[in-house]
Design an enzyme around this catalytic site. Structure first.
Site, short mmCIF file in Angstrom:
data_model
loop_
_atom_site.label_atom_id
_atom_site.label_comp_id
_atom_site.label_asym_id
_atom_site.label_seq_id
_atom_site.Cartn_x
_atom_site.Cartn_y
_atom_site.Cartn_z
N GLU A 92 35.12 -49.46 -4.40
CA GLU A 92 33.88 -49.93 -5.01
C GLU A 92 32.82 -50.24 -3.96
OE1 GLU A 92 33.82 -50.75 -9.18
OE2 GLU A 92 33.95 -48.95 -7.96
N THR B 100 23.61 -48.02 -10.37
CA THR B 100 24.11 -49.40 -10.31
C THR B 100 23.27 -50.26 -9.38
OG1 THR B 100 26.37 -48.67 -10.78
CG2 THR B 100 26.12 -50.84 -9.77
#
Length: 309
Positions: free
Chosen positions: A131, A184
Site C-alpha cells: 500500500e 486516492t
C-alpha cells in the site's frame, strides 16, 4: 509445493463513518497471483493481465512484488527466487482495494510456499508495504480485511492493533463501480485538516453505533450508523450522480450507502441477498441516467480472506 495460485478479495474501506479504521471483504471481485519457486535468486514478475498495461513489473514499484520482497527479508530468505504472474480481476482506481488484494495474494502465496513460518495475521505489515508503494501510505483498512476476512477494525497503527468482529449472517453488500476513476492521493488532498467538535462527536457516535449494530446484531442500528459527516461530503463532489445514486439505494431498501474507500465505487449494505440485488440495480440505474457505465457486485461479507485455487 513449488507453485501456487492464490485469490485475494476486494474490500470496502472506511464503511461510511470509519475513515481509515473500518474495512470489510467481499467474495468478488478480487485479484489472483500465480507464484512459482525459482532456483535463480530474486523476484521476477513475468506477466500482469487485466490492467491494460498500466502496472509496473519492477518489483520495487509493484504492490505484490514489494510485499513478497519485504516478507522474504523478514524471514531471512532474501535470495529465494520466485516467478510471479498477476491477474487483475477488478478495476484499477476503483476504491475496492485493488492494490491491497494484489499485495495480499502475493505475500500469502509466498508464505505458503515457504512452509508457513508466519501466521496469517503476521503477514499484515508486509502487505501494508504494498500500500505504501501504491499510494504513499501503509494503511491497513484494505489489506486487513483482504488478508483476514470479515469486518476489521484498525484500532491503532503504533502499535499495530487489528480487531475482527462478527457480522450478521444475512448482511449483504451491493457495490457499483462507475466507469470513471478517482485518484486516492487526490481524494485525500481535498479532505479537511481540522474538524469541529460537533462533527467529531457525531462521527464517534456513528462509529460506536455501527460496531454495536454488527455485534448485536441490529440491522436498523447498522443503517442509522452508516452516516459519514466528515469524509463523504468532501469526496462526494468527485463522483457524478452521487446524491442520485445514494437516494436510489435507500429507496430500494438499503440500510445505508456511502463511498467505498476513496471512490468512485459506492457500496450499500442490506438485509438479505434479494434486497441487495435490487439495490445494486437501482444504484447502477442512477449512473446510467447520465451515460456512465458500471460494474455491479453483490456479495455477503467474505469471512475467509485469501484462498488457494
Amino acid at each position: 509445493m513449488e507453485s501456487i495460485r492464490v485469490y485475494a478479495p476486494a474490500t470496502v474501506a472506511n464503511v461510511a463513518c470509519g475513515f481509515d479504521i473500518f474495512g470489510f471483504a467481499v467474495n468478488h471481485p478480487g485479484d489472483e497471483v500465480v507464484l512459482t519457486k525459482s532456483s535463480t535468486p530474486g523476484i521476477r514478475i513475468n506477466e500482469i493481465t487485466g490492467d491494460d498495461g498500466r502496472l509496473p513489473k519492477d518489483v520495487l514499484k509493484n504492490t505484490a512484488g514489494i510485499a513478497i520482497m519485504k516478507y522474504l527479508e523478514h524471514i531471512g530468505q532474501p535470495d529465494q527466487g520466485f516467478e510471479l504472474s498477476l491477474h487483475k480481476d477488478m478495476p484499477l482506481g476503483s476504491g475496492l482495494g485493488s492494490s491491497a488484494a494484489s499485495a495480499v495474494a502475493g505475500v500469502f502465496a509466498a508464505n505458503e510456499l515457504m512452509g508457513k513460518p508466519l501466521s496469517q495475521k503476521e503477514l499484515l505489515p508486509f502487505a501494508m508495504e504494498g500500500e505504501r508503494v501504491a499510494c504513499g501510505s501503509a494503511h491497513a483498512d484494505n489489506v486487513g480485511p483482504s488478508l483476514l476476512g470479515g469486518f476489521v477494525i484498525i484500532r491503532s497503527y503504533d502499535p499495530l492493533d487489528i480487531i475482527q468482529i462478527p457480522t450478521p449472517s444475512d448482511l449483504y453488500a451491493s457495490i457499483v463501480h462507475p466507469q470513471i476513476e478517482v485518484n486516492t492521493k487526490d481524494a485525500r488532498r481535498i479532505l479537511e485538516r481540522e474538524i469541529t467538535l460537533h462533527k467529531t462527536i457525531t462521527q464517534m457516535g456513528n462509529v460506536a453505533g455501527l460496531v454495536a449494530g454488527l455485534l448485536l446484531p441490529d440491522y436498523q442500528l447498522i443503517g442509522r450508523s452508516l452516516v459519514d459527516v466528515i469524509i463523504e461530503p468532501a469526496r462526494a463532489i468527485l463522483i457524478p450522480q452521487f446524491d442520485v445514486v445514494k437516494a436510489a439505494a435507500l429507496e430500494a431498501g438499503a440500510l445505508g450507502c456511502s463511498i467505498s474507500g476513496s471512490g468512485p465505487s459506492l457500496f450499500a449494505l442490506s438485509k438479505g441477498k434479494e434486497t441487495a440485488t435490487r439495490v445494486a440495480a437501482a444504484m447502477a440505474a442512477g449512473f446510467h441516467q447520465v451515460g456512465i457505465g458500471t460494474e455491479e457486485y453483490v456479495s455477503e461479507i467474505n469471512q475467509q480472506g485469501p484462498m488457494i485455487r
